[in-house]
Scaffold this motif. Structure first.
Motif, PDB file in Angstrom:
ATOM      1  N   LYS B  27       0.844  -1.197   0.000  1.00  0.00           N
ATOM      2  CA  LYS B  27       0.000   0.000   0.000  1.00  0.00           C
ATOM      3  C   LYS B  27       0.877   1.245   0.000  1.00  0.00           C
ATOM      4  N   THR B  28       0.283   2.396  -0.237  1.00  0.00           N
ATOM      5  CA  THR B  28       1.005   3.661  -0.209  1.00  0.00           C
ATOM      6  C   THR B  28       1.667   3.865   1.149  1.00  0.00           C
ATOM      7  N   LEU B  29       2.914   4.319   1.090  1.00  0.00           N
ATOM      8  CA  LEU B  29       3.685   4.560   2.302  1.00  0.00           C
ATOM      9  C   LEU B  29       3.517   5.999   2.752  1.00  0.00           C
ATOM     10  N   TYR B  30       3.052   6.205   3.962  1.00  0.00           N
ATOM     11  CA  TYR B  30       2.922   7.556   4.499  1.00  0.00           C
ATOM     12  C   TYR B  30       4.061   7.900   5.431  1.00  0.00           C
ATOM     13  N   PHE B  45      17.677   3.399  14.974  1.00  0.00           N
ATOM     14  CA  PHE B  45      17.030   4.228  13.964  1.00  0.00           C
ATOM     15  C   PHE B  45      18.068   4.816  13.008  1.00  0.00           C
ATOM     16  N   LEU B  46      17.808   4.683  11.705  1.00  0.00           N
ATOM     17  CA  LEU B  46      18.692   5.246  10.695  1.00  0.00           C
ATOM     18  C   LEU B  46      18.075   6.500  10.072  1.00  0.00           C
ATOM     19  N   MET B  47      16.939   6.329   9.414  1.00  0.00           N
ATOM     20  CA  MET B  47      16.312   7.438   8.699  1.00  0.00           C
ATOM     21  C   MET B  47      14.819   7.223   8.553  1.00  0.00           C
ATOM     22  N   MET B  48      14.105   8.338   8.327  1.00  0.00           N
ATOM     23  CA  MET B  48      12.673   8.297   8.074  1.00  0.00           C
ATOM     24  C   MET B  48      12.359   9.119   6.836  1.00  0.00           C
ATOM     25  N   LEU B  49      11.530   8.574   5.956  1.00  0.00           N
ATOM     26  CA  LEU B  49      11.136   9.244   4.719  1.00  0.00           C
ATOM     27  C   LEU B  49       9.627   9.362   4.687  1.00  0.00           C
ATOM     28  N   GLN B  50       9.145  10.504   4.179  1.00  0.00           N
ATOM     29  CA  GLN B  50       7.701  10.705   4.123  1.00  0.00           C
ATOM     30  C   GLN B  50       7.202  11.141   2.755  1.00  0.00           C
ATOM     31  N   LYS B  51       7.988  11.947   2.078  1.00  0.00           N
ATOM     32  CA  LYS B  51       7.505  12.544   0.834  1.00  0.00           C
ATOM     33  C   LYS B  51       7.981  11.770  -0.377  1.00  0.00           C
ATOM     34  N   GLY B  52       7.128  11.648  -1.374  1.00  0.00           N
ATOM     35  CA  GLY B  52       7.505  10.985  -2.609  1.00  0.00           C
ATOM     36  C   GLY B  52       8.719  11.647  -3.221  1.00  0.00           C
ATOM     37  N   GLY B  53       9.717  10.849  -3.604  1.00  0.00           N
ATOM     38  CA  GLY B  53      10.931  11.377  -4.186  1.00  0.00           C
ATOM     39  C   GLY B  53      11.959  11.824  -3.168  1.00  0.00           C
ATOM     40  N   GLU B  54      11.628  11.709  -1.882  1.00  0.00           N
ATOM     41  CA  GLU B  54      12.536  12.169  -0.831  1.00  0.00           C
ATOM     42  C   GLU B  54      13.777  11.294  -0.764  1.00  0.00           C
ATOM     43  N   GLU B  55      14.904  11.920  -0.462  1.00  0.00           N
ATOM     44  CA  GLU B  55      16.162  11.205  -0.318  1.00  0.00           C
ATOM     45  C   GLU B  55      16.897  11.782   0.882  1.00  0.00           C
ATOM     46  N   LYS B  56      17.408  10.891   1.738  1.00  0.00           N
ATOM     47  CA  LYS B  56      18.183  11.322   2.901  1.00  0.00           C
ATOM     48  C   LYS B  56      19.476  10.528   2.985  1.00  0.00           C
ATOM     49  N   SER B  57      20.510  11.170   3.496  1.00  0.00           N
ATOM     50  CA  SER B  57      21.799  10.503   3.639  1.00  0.00           C
ATOM     51  C   SER B  57      22.352  10.705   5.029  1.00  0.00           C
ATOM     52  N   HIS B  58      23.049   9.688   5.502  1.00  0.00           N
ATOM     53  CA  HIS B  58      23.772   9.780   6.768  1.00  0.00           C
ATOM     54  C   HIS B  58      25.060   8.991   6.609  1.00  0.00           C
ATOM     55  N   GLU B  67       8.597   8.090  -6.110  1.00  0.00           N
ATOM     56  CA  GLU B  67       7.556   9.109  -6.309  1.00  0.00           C
ATOM     57  C   GLU B  67       6.164   8.577  -5.973  1.00  0.00           C
ATOM     58  N   LYS B  68       5.940   7.308  -6.271  1.00  0.00           N
ATOM     59  CA  LYS B  68       4.622   6.707  -6.012  1.00  0.00           C
ATOM     60  C   LYS B  68       4.464   6.272  -4.563  1.00  0.00           C
ATOM     61  N   LYS B  69       5.524   6.393  -3.784  1.00  0.00           N
ATOM     62  CA  LYS B  69       5.501   6.084  -2.348  1.00  0.00           C
ATOM     63  C   LYS B  69       5.076   4.654  -2.060  1.00  0.00           C
ATOM     64  N   GLN B  70       5.591   3.718  -2.872  1.00  0.00           N
ATOM     65  CA  GLN B  70       5.337   2.309  -2.573  1.00  0.00           C
ATOM     66  C   GLN B  70       6.614   1.496  -2.499  1.00  0.00           C
ATOM     67  N   GLN B  71       7.743   2.159  -2.713  1.00  0.00           N
ATOM     68  CA  GLN B  71       9.007   1.451  -2.642  1.00  0.00           C
ATOM     69  C   GLN B  71      10.089   2.374  -2.106  1.00  0.00           C
ATOM     70  N   SER B  72      10.966   1.782  -1.284  1.00  0.00           N
ATOM     71  CA  SER B  72      12.103   2.522  -0.769  1.00  0.00           C
ATOM     72  C   SER B  72      13.360   1.695  -0.983  1.00  0.00           C
ATOM     73  N   SER B  73      14.478   2.377  -1.129  1.00  0.00           N
ATOM     74  CA  SER B  73      15.755   1.685  -1.260  1.00  0.00           C
ATOM     75  C   SER B  73      16.747   2.278  -0.279  1.00  0.00           C
ATOM     76  N   LEU B  74      17.667   1.421   0.159  1.00  0.00           N
ATOM     77  CA  LEU B  74      18.745   1.818   1.057  1.00  0.00           C
ATOM     78  C   LEU B  74      20.041   1.473   0.356  1.00  0.00           C
ATOM     79  N   HIS B  75      20.884   2.469   0.165  1.00  0.00           N
ATOM     80  CA  HIS B  75      22.128   2.268  -0.564  1.00  0.00           C
ATOM     81  C   HIS B  75      23.312   2.566   0.348  1.00  0.00           C
ATOM     82  N   ILE B  76      24.261   1.632   0.378  1.00  0.00           N
ATOM     83  CA  ILE B  76      25.481   1.837   1.165  1.00  0.00           C
ATOM     84  C   ILE B  76      26.652   1.948   0.195  1.00  0.00           C
TER      85      ILE B  76
END
Lengths: 111, 110
Positions: B27-30, B45-58, B67-76
């Motif tokens: 389902k859509t991720l809020y 806790f690493l990171m939290m994403l809410q908005k479509g297309g959002e990207e965060k780095s640490h 963008e469709k808010k149904q998939q997330s990826s974590l890249h190392i």
């Protein structure tokens, strides 16, 4: 600043017994959630406490009950233990609308 | 009810290599949370994403929400032994109950 603490670290019980697990939230947090994590699985939500009331509950039987105290600490009680209750029990604390921070967990083994 | 599926379930990479872990929702991720867990320990806790297309780095870890808010990826990037552990994605809004994926076990070989 102390994070979320849980006690005990490990616990061994036999089938049919009852167990109480304890959680102290991170300083300033008012909401406590409990999760069960079986080996090799992601955590599953048990319930959440806010203002000393159970606010949400997951798909767990009534054998699982809890309590939150005025200082925001919490207990998880499990009655009539089954072998399948063996798991890592995780406590998470947060402000009501904020990120959940997890404690180190209590490893429960039921023999 | 919402379900999260992570891929791969386990990953072995050589130190210094890049890697990606995916989390797909039914389902859509809020709200999408990434946590790291050392075996048998609590979640960090690493990171939290809410908005479509959002990207965060640490540090060397980057998380994205599509963008469709149904998939997330974590890249190392340039993996290190300290990155080893189990990575978990969790879906939820605010302090609402989190629904987790089954986790991805990452091993870093020297």
């Amino acid at each position: 600043d102390a994070g979320v603490t849980q006690s005990p670290t490990h616990l061994i019980k036999t089938r049919g017994q009852q167990v109480t697990l304890r959680c102290s939230p991170k300083s300033g947090h008012d909401t406590v959630s409990w999760y069960q994590q079986a080996l090799g699985q992601g955590p599953q939500f048990i319930f959440q406490y806010y203002e000393e009331e159970e606010r949400q509950r997951g798909n767990f039987p009534d054998r699982f009950s809890g309590h939150q105290f005025p200082n925001y600490s919490s207990e998880l009680n499990v009655n009539a233990l089954l072998l399948g209750d063996s798991a890592l029990y995780l406590c998470a604390s947060s402000l009501l609308t904020d990120t959940q921070y997890f404690g180190p967990g209590t490893r429960l083994t039921v023999l | 009810s919402q379900e999260l599926e992570q891929s791969p379930q386990s990953l072995i990479v050589q130190e210094g290599k890049n890697l990606t872990i995916n989390c797909t929702s039914s389902k859509t991720l809020y709200g999408l949370y990434w946590y790291k867990q050392k075996y048998g320990e609590g979640l960090i806790f690493l990171m939290m994403l809410q908005k479509g297309g959002e990207e965060k780095s640490h540090e060397k870890i980057t998380a994205k929400l599509d963008e469709k808010k149904q998939q997330s990826s974590l890249h190392i990037t340039a993996s290190q032994p300290s990155h080893a552990g189990i990575y978990l994605c969790g879906a939820g809004q605010g302090a609402q109950k989190l629904v987790f994926g089954q986790g991805t076990r990452l091993t870093i070989n020297p």
